[in-house]
Write a protein that holds these residues in place. Structure first.
Motif, PDB file in Angstrom:
ATOM      1  N   UNK A   5      16.001  29.563  17.914  1.00 33.26           N
ATOM      2  CA  UNK A   5      17.231  29.909  18.779  1.00 33.26           C
ATOM      3  C   UNK A   5      18.079  28.665  18.835  1.00 33.26           C
ATOM      4  N   UNK A   6      19.419  28.760  18.347  1.00 34.74           N
ATOM      5  CA  UNK A   6      20.261  27.693  18.311  1.00 34.74           C
ATOM      6  C   UNK A   6      20.499  27.137  19.703  1.00 34.74           C
ATOM      7  N   UNK A   7      21.127  25.972  19.754  1.00 30.98           N
ATOM      8  CA  UNK A   7      21.471  25.270  21.056  1.00 30.98           C
ATOM      9  C   UNK A   7      22.856  24.665  21.228  1.00 30.98           C
ATOM     10  N   UNK A   8      23.795  25.804  21.247  1.00 30.00           N
ATOM     11  CA  UNK A   8      24.974  25.329  21.245  1.00 30.00           C
ATOM     12  C   UNK A   8      25.449  24.567  22.338  1.00 30.00           C
ATOM     13  N   UNK A   9      26.737  23.958  22.706  1.00 28.50           N
ATOM     14  CA  UNK A   9      27.124  23.106  23.737  1.00 28.50           C
ATOM     15  C   UNK A   9      27.478  24.131  24.900  1.00 28.50           C
ATOM     16  N   UNK A  10      27.954  25.265  24.656  1.00 23.33           N
ATOM     17  CA  UNK A  10      28.274  26.421  25.665  1.00 23.33           C
ATOM     18  C   UNK A  10      26.859  26.663  26.463  1.00 23.33           C
ATOM     19  N   UNK A  11      25.737  26.643  25.973  1.00 23.43           N
ATOM     20  CA  UNK A  11      24.551  26.965  26.589  1.00 23.43           C
ATOM     21  C   UNK A  11      24.216  25.906  27.321  1.00 23.43           C
ATOM     22  N   UNK A  12      24.287  24.633  26.951  1.00 20.26           N
ATOM     23  CA  UNK A  12      23.915  23.384  27.757  1.00 20.26           C
ATOM     24  C   UNK A  12      24.904  23.269  29.139  1.00 20.26           C
ATOM     25  N   UNK A  13      26.312  23.563  28.796  1.00 21.14           N
ATOM     26  CA  UNK A  13      27.244  23.845  29.973  1.00 21.14           C
ATOM     27  C   UNK A  13      26.909  24.789  31.036  1.00 21.14           C
ATOM     28  N   UNK A  14      26.457  25.799  30.412  1.00 24.82           N
ATOM     29  CA  UNK A  14      26.068  27.149  31.301  1.00 24.82           C
ATOM     30  C   UNK A  14      24.777  26.646  32.175  1.00 24.82           C
TER      31      UNK A  14
END
Length: 135
Positions: free
Chosen positions: A47-56
């Motif tokens: 599963x990728x870990x993009x910045x928007x997931x960390x912000x959410x």
């Protein structure tokens, strides 16, 4: 419900403390092993870990902490110290075991779940510290 009914009938027998002392570490170890296995499962590693997931994840964490802050203050004000400690540990703790395991079981790829597993551990020392201060 059965436990509450038994508690209403009378106190637990003394031997149950011995069982809990022995079972507690074993259950903690098996839970940690399940959690670790779920994290390193190939399904979750992909599963990728993009910045928007960390912000959410961060936003959802702020909401969770704010909710439990209200619960902690109310519990502490009413003298329910044990409830206040539980609320603090729920607000500022390591991520729940269940979501990462369900991601493996049902094969859904949630970037937010993977971000929570990776970054949620940063809150644990604060939760333990605040819980110790309240206690």
């Amino acid at each position: 419900m059965v436990g509450l009914a038994l508690h209403a009938v009378g106190p637990a027998p003394g031997w149950t403390e011995d069982v809990l002392v022995l079972a507690g570490p074993l259950l903690a170890f098996s839970g940690a092993a399940l959690f670790t296995g779920s994290i390193i499962h190939p399904h979750n590693i992909s599963v990728p870990r993009p910045q928007h997931a960390i912000r959410r994840w961060a936003w959802l964490t702020v909401i969770r902490v704010a909710y439990y802050l209200v619960v902690t203050v109310a519990a502490a004000a009413s003298g329910a110290t044990a409830l206040a400690v539980v609320a603090v540990l729920n607000a500022l703790s390591a991520p729940s075991f269940q979501p990462i395991q369900l991601a493996v079981l049902y094969r859904y790829k949630s970037e937010v779940v993977v971000a929570a597993v990776r970054w949620g551990w940063l809150l644990a020392p604060f939760g333990l510290g605040v819980a110790a201060l309240i206690r």
